[in-house]
Enzyme design. Structure first.
Site, PDB file in Angstrom:
ATOM      1  N   ASP A  92       0.987  -1.085   0.003  1.00  0.00           N
ATOM      2  CA  ASP A  92       0.049  -0.013  -0.110  1.00  0.00           C
ATOM      3  C   ASP A  92       0.698   1.174  -0.003  1.00  0.00           C
ATOM      4  O   ASP A  92       1.586   1.601   0.869  1.00  0.00           O
ATOM      5  CB  ASP A  92      -0.997   0.010   1.211  1.00  0.00           C
ATOM      6  CG  ASP A  92      -2.123   0.912   1.075  1.00  0.00           C
ATOM      7  OD1 ASP A  92      -2.037   2.034   0.451  1.00  0.00           O
ATOM      8  OD2 ASP A  92      -3.088   0.908   1.934  1.00  0.00           O
ATOM      9  N   ILE A  94       0.656   4.329   0.072  1.00  0.00           N
ATOM     10  CA  ILE A  94       0.235   5.529   0.862  1.00  0.00           C
ATOM     11  C   ILE A  94      -1.232   4.948   1.668  1.00  0.00           C
ATOM     12  O   ILE A  94      -2.141   4.904   1.061  1.00  0.00           O
ATOM     13  CB  ILE A  94      -0.157   6.835   0.423  1.00  0.00           C
ATOM     14  CG1 ILE A  94       1.031   7.402  -0.337  1.00  0.00           C
ATOM     15  CG2 ILE A  94      -0.556   7.879   1.526  1.00  0.00           C
ATOM     16  CD1 ILE A  94       0.749   8.834  -0.732  1.00  0.00           C
ATOM     17  N   THR A  97      -4.505   7.908   2.531  1.00  0.00           N
ATOM     18  CA  THR A  97      -4.531   8.965   1.524  1.00  0.00           C
ATOM     19  C   THR A  97      -5.179  10.178   2.081  1.00  0.00           C
ATOM     20  O   THR A  97      -4.805  11.415   1.889  1.00  0.00           O
ATOM     21  CB  THR A  97      -4.851   8.128   0.408  1.00  0.00           C
ATOM     22  OG1 THR A  97      -4.132   7.068  -0.154  1.00  0.00           O
ATOM     23  CG2 THR A  97      -4.775   9.403  -0.826  1.00  0.00           C
ATOM     24  N   ASP A 234      -4.089  -3.223   2.990  1.00  0.00           N
ATOM     25  CA  ASP A 234      -4.111  -2.455   4.188  1.00  0.00           C
ATOM     26  C   ASP A 234      -3.354  -3.081   5.455  1.00  0.00           C
ATOM     27  O   ASP A 234      -2.860  -2.209   6.292  1.00  0.00           O
ATOM     28  CB  ASP A 234      -5.859  -1.889   4.456  1.00  0.00           C
ATOM     29  CG  ASP A 234      -6.328  -1.334   3.434  1.00  0.00           C
ATOM     30  OD1 ASP A 234      -5.741  -0.241   2.969  1.00  0.00           O
ATOM     31  OD2 ASP A 234      -7.502  -1.607   3.001  1.00  0.00           O
TER      32      ASP A 234
HETATM   33  C1  IPD Z   1      -7.813   3.263   3.893  1.00  0.00           C
HETATM   34  C2  IPD Z   1      -7.327   3.478   5.342  1.00  0.00           C
HETATM   35  C3  IPD Z   1      -8.560   3.778   6.094  1.00  0.00           C
HETATM   36  C4  IPD Z   1      -9.272   2.420   5.960  1.00  0.00           C
HETATM   37  C5  IPD Z   1      -9.682   1.857   4.609  1.00  0.00           C
HETATM   38  C6  IPD Z   1      -8.718   1.995   3.900  1.00  0.00           C
HETATM   39  P1  IPD Z   1      -6.290   4.205   1.976  1.00  0.00           P
HETATM   40  O1  IPD Z   1      -6.672   3.052   2.981  1.00  0.00           O
HETATM   41  O2  IPD Z   1      -6.540   2.503   5.940  1.00  0.00           O
HETATM   42  O3  IPD Z   1      -8.209   3.892   7.434  1.00  0.00           O
HETATM   43  O4  IPD Z   1     -10.387   2.554   6.873  1.00  0.00           O
HETATM   44  O5  IPD Z   1     -10.166   0.839   4.833  1.00  0.00           O
HETATM   45  O6  IPD Z   1      -9.063   1.544   2.522  1.00  0.00           O
HETATM   46  O7  IPD Z   1      -7.366   4.321   0.859  1.00  0.00           O
HETATM   47  O8  IPD Z   1      -5.790   5.294   2.863  1.00  0.00           O
HETATM   48  O9  IPD Z   1      -5.128   3.436   1.400  1.00  0.00           O
HETATM   49 CA    CA Z   2      -4.964   1.556   2.310  1.00  0.00          CA
HETATM   50 CA    CA Z   3      -3.433   3.421  -0.119  1.00  0.00          CA
HETATM   51 CA    CA Z   4      -7.455   3.994  -1.424  1.00  0.00          CA
END
Ligand code: IPD
Ligand code: CA
Ligand code: CA
Ligand code: CA
Length: 301
Positions: A92, A94, A97, A234
């Protein structure tokens, strides 16, 4: 040098590259350039997400041409990935994001390496707070490569009962938990109770990064994490960090399952219930054989 150590050292290189890029974007005026949303208007992507993932893939392909790579931005539909026995890097670029775009400092790059479908390396680097969480299978988890996790004693007077727990949850990628879990299930009730604050716990936090949420449990700053919606990228790295710190995680393929019935972690279920270590593992000594057996027998195996 063992194969796992070689993967770990290279994961650190990729994490440092990504961390520098995240920091550059976070403090620059260009953070929101090419800002787009994906399927959900709350799921953002920036040129930094895309560039970091592209470069990370290139670095890994150059070094380990036969390895497989799963990355959030190369798998935008989210459901195309699958694990095989081959060494597989799960990235991942970032995590957090939205935090990145708003300059809320819980932002990281997350890199997990799996061999034969099992996690062997986990690296989560938050360059804004300068916190590097790492784990190699069987070797414990560390903060900034020095402090063994958990840092804070899980048996301290702060948490004596569930009412004393600090819970982390996220609105997550699946906003309508009823669509995922039957209303009668314990997971659904937990989600509703947690999100409404009626659980009787001490507090509920929402950091906006699933990887860093899990790292808070690993270091001993929170006790429970629940979310419906995370993808494998994640949580892949942070689950190994949690496991190596003595924590536990289950996914919910069968929603009424209890911790005692914890089974193989199922990333496709896209639900996580995690708890921090139930017994203390002081950071200044290696685990006993008994502790190793307990850690090895938990849900991620
Ligand atoms: C998200 C973050 C967020 C979580 C979401 C993810 P992203 O990842 O980890 O805390 O609640 O399920 O998708 O899109 O910022 O890489
Ligand atoms: Ca993520
Ligand atoms: Ca991401
Ligand atoms: Ca994302």
């Amino acid at each position: 040098m063992s194969e796992v150590t070689e993967f770990y050292n290279f994961a650190l290189e990729v994490a440092h590259y990504g961390g520098n890029k995240i920091k550059e974007g976070y403090y620059s005026q260009t953070v929101s350039s090419n800002l787009q949303s994906k399927a959900d208007p709350c799921d953002l992507v920036t040129q930094y997400d895309q560039e970091i993932e592209r470069e990370a893939i290139k670095m890994i392909k150059d070094k380990f041409p036969s390895h497989r790579i799963i990355g959030e931005e190369s798998d935008a539909a989210g459901e195309k990935w699958s694990l095989t026995d081959d060494p597989t890097w799960i990235i991942d670029p970032i995590d957090g994001t939205s935090n990145f775009v708003h300059r809320f400092p819980f932002v990281c790059i997350s890199i997990g390496v799996f061999v034969k479908k099992k996690p062997v390396v986990g690296v989560v680097f938050n360059p804004i707070l300068n916190e590097l969480f790492t784990a190699q299978v069987g070797k414990g988890a560390y903060l900034n490569q020095k402090q063994r996790l958990p840092i804070f004693d899980p048996t301290s007077a702060v948490v004596k009962s569930p009412r004393d727990c600090m819970v982390i949850s996220e609105f997550g990628g699946l906003r309508d938990s009823a669509s995922l879990l039957p209303k009668s299930s314990s997971m659904y009730k937990f989600a509703v109770a947690a999100q409404e604050g009626g659980l009787g716990c001490r507090g509920i936090r929402c950091l906006g990064s699933a990887a860093l949420d899990l790292c808070q449990l690993a270091q001993g700053s929170a006790d429970v994490y629940w979310e419906a919606g995370p993808y494998i990228w994640d949580i892949a790295a942070a689950l190994l960090i949690l496991k190596e710190s003595g924590g536990f995680a289950i996914s919910s393929a069968s929603p009424n399952m209890t911790l005692d019935q914890a089974h193989k972690f199922d990333f496709l279920a896209r639900t996580v219930l995690a708890v921090r270590s139930l017994a203390p593992v002081p950071s200044d000594r290696p685990r006993s054989q008994q502790e190793n057996i307990a850690a090895d027998s938990h849900a991620l195996d």
